[in-house]
Design a protein around this motif. Structure first.
Motif, PDB file in Angstrom:
ATOM      1  N   CYS A   9       0.820  -1.212   0.000  1.00 24.43           N
ATOM      2  CA  CYS A   9       0.000   0.000   0.000  1.00 24.43           C
ATOM      3  C   CYS A   9       0.852   1.259   0.000  1.00 24.43           C
ATOM      4  O   CYS A   9       0.457   2.281  -0.559  1.00 24.43           O
ATOM      5  CB  CYS A   9      -0.921  -0.005   1.218  1.00 24.43           C
ATOM      6  N   LEU A  10       2.036   1.207   0.624  1.00 25.05           N
ATOM      7  CA  LEU A  10       2.880   2.389   0.712  1.00 25.05           C
ATOM      8  C   LEU A  10       3.760   2.568  -0.503  1.00 25.05           C
ATOM      9  O   LEU A  10       4.330   3.630  -0.718  1.00 25.05           O
ATOM     10  CB  LEU A  10       3.763   2.314   1.966  1.00 25.05           C
ATOM     11  N   THR A  11       3.886   1.548  -1.334  1.00 23.74           N
ATOM     12  CA  THR A  11       4.716   1.651  -2.530  1.00 23.74           C
ATOM     13  C   THR A  11       3.887   2.203  -3.671  1.00 23.74           C
ATOM     14  O   THR A  11       2.904   1.586  -4.071  1.00 23.74           O
ATOM     15  CB  THR A  11       5.274   0.281  -2.937  1.00 23.74           C
ATOM     16  N   PRO A  12       4.198   3.374  -4.221  1.00 22.42           N
ATOM     17  CA  PRO A  12       3.421   3.932  -5.329  1.00 22.42           C
ATOM     18  C   PRO A  12       3.445   2.995  -6.515  1.00 22.42           C
ATOM     19  O   PRO A  12       4.473   2.422  -6.861  1.00 22.42           O
ATOM     20  CB  PRO A  12       4.126   5.259  -5.645  1.00 22.42           C
ATOM     21  N   ALA A  13       2.272   2.844  -7.159  1.00 25.02           N
ATOM     22  CA  ALA A  13       2.208   1.950  -8.306  1.00 25.02           C
ATOM     23  C   ALA A  13       3.113   2.420  -9.425  1.00 25.02           C
ATOM     24  O   ALA A  13       3.624   1.617 -10.202  1.00 25.02           O
ATOM     25  CB  ALA A  13       0.752   1.852  -8.799  1.00 25.02           C
ATOM     26  N   CYS A  14       3.348   3.713  -9.526  1.00 24.41           N
ATOM     27  CA  CYS A  14       4.190   4.221 -10.600  1.00 24.41           C
ATOM     28  C   CYS A  14       5.642   3.801 -10.405  1.00 24.41           C
ATOM     29  O   CYS A  14       6.437   3.839 -11.346  1.00 24.41           O
ATOM     30  CB  CYS A  14       4.081   5.751 -10.675  1.00 24.41           C
ATOM     31  N   CYS A  15       6.011   3.433  -9.157  1.00 22.73           N
ATOM     32  CA  CYS A  15       7.396   3.050  -8.884  1.00 22.73           C
ATOM     33  C   CYS A  15       7.623   1.561  -9.052  1.00 22.73           C
ATOM     34  O   CYS A  15       8.763   1.095  -8.978  1.00 22.73           O
ATOM     35  CB  CYS A  15       7.776   3.455  -7.457  1.00 22.73           C
ATOM     36  N   LEU A  16       6.527   0.788  -9.233  1.00 23.41           N
ATOM     37  CA  LEU A  16       6.680  -0.636  -9.473  1.00 23.41           C
ATOM     38  C   LEU A  16       6.937  -0.879 -10.949  1.00 23.41           C
ATOM     39  O   LEU A  16       6.668  -0.032 -11.800  1.00 23.41           O
ATOM     40  CB  LEU A  16       5.408  -1.374  -9.038  1.00 23.41           C
ATOM     41  N   LEU A  17       7.457  -2.051 -11.247  1.00 27.59           N
ATOM     42  CA  LEU A  17       7.781  -2.362 -12.636  1.00 27.59           C
ATOM     43  C   LEU A  17       6.513  -2.477 -13.467  1.00 27.59           C
ATOM     44  O   LEU A  17       5.519  -3.054 -13.028  1.00 27.59           O
ATOM     45  CB  LEU A  17       8.566  -3.679 -12.707  1.00 27.59           C
ATOM     46  N   ALA A  84      -0.562  -4.832  -9.014  1.00 25.53           N
ATOM     47  CA  ALA A  84       0.813  -4.856  -8.523  1.00 25.53           C
ATOM     48  C   ALA A  84       0.937  -5.800  -7.334  1.00 25.53           C
ATOM     49  O   ALA A  84      -0.033  -6.123  -6.656  1.00 25.53           O
ATOM     50  CB  ALA A  84       1.253  -3.440  -8.117  1.00 25.53           C
ATOM     51  N   SER A  85       2.185  -6.227  -7.087  1.00 31.38           N
ATOM     52  CA  SER A  85       2.493  -7.067  -5.946  1.00 31.38           C
ATOM     53  C   SER A  85       3.889  -6.729  -5.455  1.00 31.38           C
ATOM     54  O   SER A  85       4.703  -6.142  -6.174  1.00 31.38           O
ATOM     55  CB  SER A  85       2.404  -8.553  -6.321  1.00 31.38           C
ATOM     56  N   THR A  86       4.166  -7.107  -4.215  1.00 31.84           N
ATOM     57  CA  THR A  86       5.504  -6.947  -3.678  1.00 31.84           C
ATOM     58  C   THR A  86       6.006  -8.307  -3.219  1.00 31.84           C
ATOM     59  O   THR A  86       5.236  -9.251  -3.038  1.00 31.84           O
ATOM     60  CB  THR A  86       5.509  -5.985  -2.479  1.00 31.84           C
ATOM     61  N   GLY A  87       7.257  -8.399  -3.036  1.00 33.91           N
ATOM     62  CA  GLY A  87       7.861  -9.654  -2.616  1.00 33.91           C
ATOM     63  C   GLY A  87       9.334  -9.617  -2.932  1.00 33.91           C
ATOM     64  O   GLY A  87       9.975  -8.560  -2.962  1.00 33.91           O
ATOM     65  N   ASP A  88       9.908 -10.807  -3.194  1.00 36.31           N
ATOM     66  CA  ASP A  88      11.315 -10.842  -3.581  1.00 36.31           C
ATOM     67  C   ASP A  88      11.538 -10.075  -4.867  1.00 36.31           C
ATOM     68  O   ASP A  88      12.589  -9.468  -5.083  1.00 36.31           O
ATOM     69  CB  ASP A  88      11.779 -12.293  -3.735  1.00 36.31           C
ATOM     70  N   ARG A  89      10.538 -10.081  -5.740  1.00 31.05           N
ATOM     71  CA  ARG A  89      10.669  -9.399  -7.027  1.00 31.05           C
ATOM     72  C   ARG A  89       9.357  -8.690  -7.355  1.00 31.05           C
ATOM     73  O   ARG A  89       8.452  -9.280  -7.948  1.00 31.05           O
ATOM     74  CB  ARG A  89      11.006 -10.411  -8.121  1.00 31.05           C
TER      75      ARG A  89
END
Length: 348
Positions: A9-17, A84-89
């Protein structure tokens, strides 16, 4: 898991791959299904949790890691949907929906609708700043369950003849949740649409009835009746001013109010419905003169009630009297016959 979702939730979607930058993204064939308001995709490989974003703002967690369902989906306003998702990658994939079409500032602007006078609905809008001179707009209401559309039956126009207003004369047949679409046409340009999804109970401007009542020196009984196709529960506030005293307010949970020792007073009313944040406008002022018999409301009401009551009592007494007379006459007749019969037997 909680830390994982906090990071997501805190990671902006624009900053994800983005999927175009990540050929090995486990999400493929990202697509919108407007009939179900679902953003869905094909999933390959193992992932942690998946979330859906609108314009980089987290909205909801994916169901079964396969789709996100939205309560409202605009068919006109171009929106950036991201998965989007977060994790190891970390990874993400996004689409624009609906597809951009025409100059966005050519679409109808400031679209707004409201229910009024119980049965009527009006919508208004302005021509877009970038709209060509020959633009024409048409408004449709859309059923959110069947997606059937019906065009406005009566338009209002500006000085160029462009539709900028719509009037519906019977809102009772509309569902409580409805979408309004304004579509534009031009010979030389493509005009994007504008839409508005509303709950009709929330956009109704309540129509207040007149206060009626009856009074005498001891008390005044006021009553009223609200009418609405979409709001059915109300609370009321009355503003009362007795003579030259300062006005004060009283709450009324029902559609009547009893005022003791009323004297001569003025009153007005406003209403509140559960779906509304604010009160309605005040009703017109109603004046009662209950002191020294100047107001005949109570006297007239009492007279009108006593006249039929007296008639019924008189009728009842008349029937009882007739029955009594008949009974006495019958009794007397029977006694006379018995005496005559005894006398005849005596002579023999």
């Amino acid at each position: 898991m909680a830390f994982l979702w906090l990071a997501l939730c805190l990671t902006p979607a624009c900053c994800l791959l983005h999927k175009d930058e990540d050929p090995e993204s486990p999400i493929k064939n990202l697509r919108m299904q407007p009939e179900t308001r679902r953003l869905t995709w094909d999933l390959s490989g193992n992932v942690s949790e998946i979330g859906c974003f609108i314009n980089s703002r987290f909205i909801t967690k994916a169901t079964d890691k396969r789709y996100c369902e939205f309560r409202v989906l605009s068919s006109c306003q171009v929106t950036n949907f991201t998965v989007a998702s977060t994790g190891d990658r970390p990874f993400s994939a996004g689409i624009l929906y609906p597809r951009p079409e025409g100059h966005p500032e050519a679409a109808a602007q400031r679209l707004g609708c409201w229910v009024h006078d119980v049965d009527f609905l009006t919508c208004s809008w302005e021509a877009g700043r970038a709209a060509p001179g020959d633009v024409q707009y048409r408004l449709y209401w859309q059923d959110l369950k069947t997606y059937e559309e019906e065009e406005c039956p009566r338009y209002g126009v500006d000085d160029r003849g462009t539709h900028i207003r719509c009037h519906f004369d019977d809102v009772s047949r509309l569902r409580e949740h409805v979408r309004f679409l304004v579509k534009g046409t031009s010979k030389g340009a493509r005009i994007p649409c504008s839409d508005l999804t509303v709950e009709l109970a929330r956009i109704e401007r309540l129509s207040l009835p007149n206060i009626t009542g009856m009074c005498n020196k001891s008390y005044s009984v006021m009553e009223w009746k609200m009418s609405s196709h979409f709001n059915h529960r109300f609370t009321y506030e009355l503003e009362i001013q007795k003579g030259s005293d300062p006005a004060y307010t009283e709450k009324a949970p029902d559609s009547y109010f009893v005022l003791p020792n009323p004297g001569n007073y003025a009153v007005r009313l406003r209403a509140h419905a559960p779906f509304r944040k604010t009160w309605s406008e005040w009703s017109a002022v109603r004046r009662f003169e209950c002191d020294l018999g100047k107001d005949t409301h109570f006297r007239d009401w009492l007279t009108s009630a006593l006249i039929p009551l007296g008639a019924l009592l008189a009728l009842g007494l008349g029937v009882a009297l007739c029955q009594r007379v008949a009974w006495e006459a019958s009794r007397a007749s029977q006694e006379d016959c018995q005496v005559a019969e005894v006398q005849v037997l005596g002579e023999m």
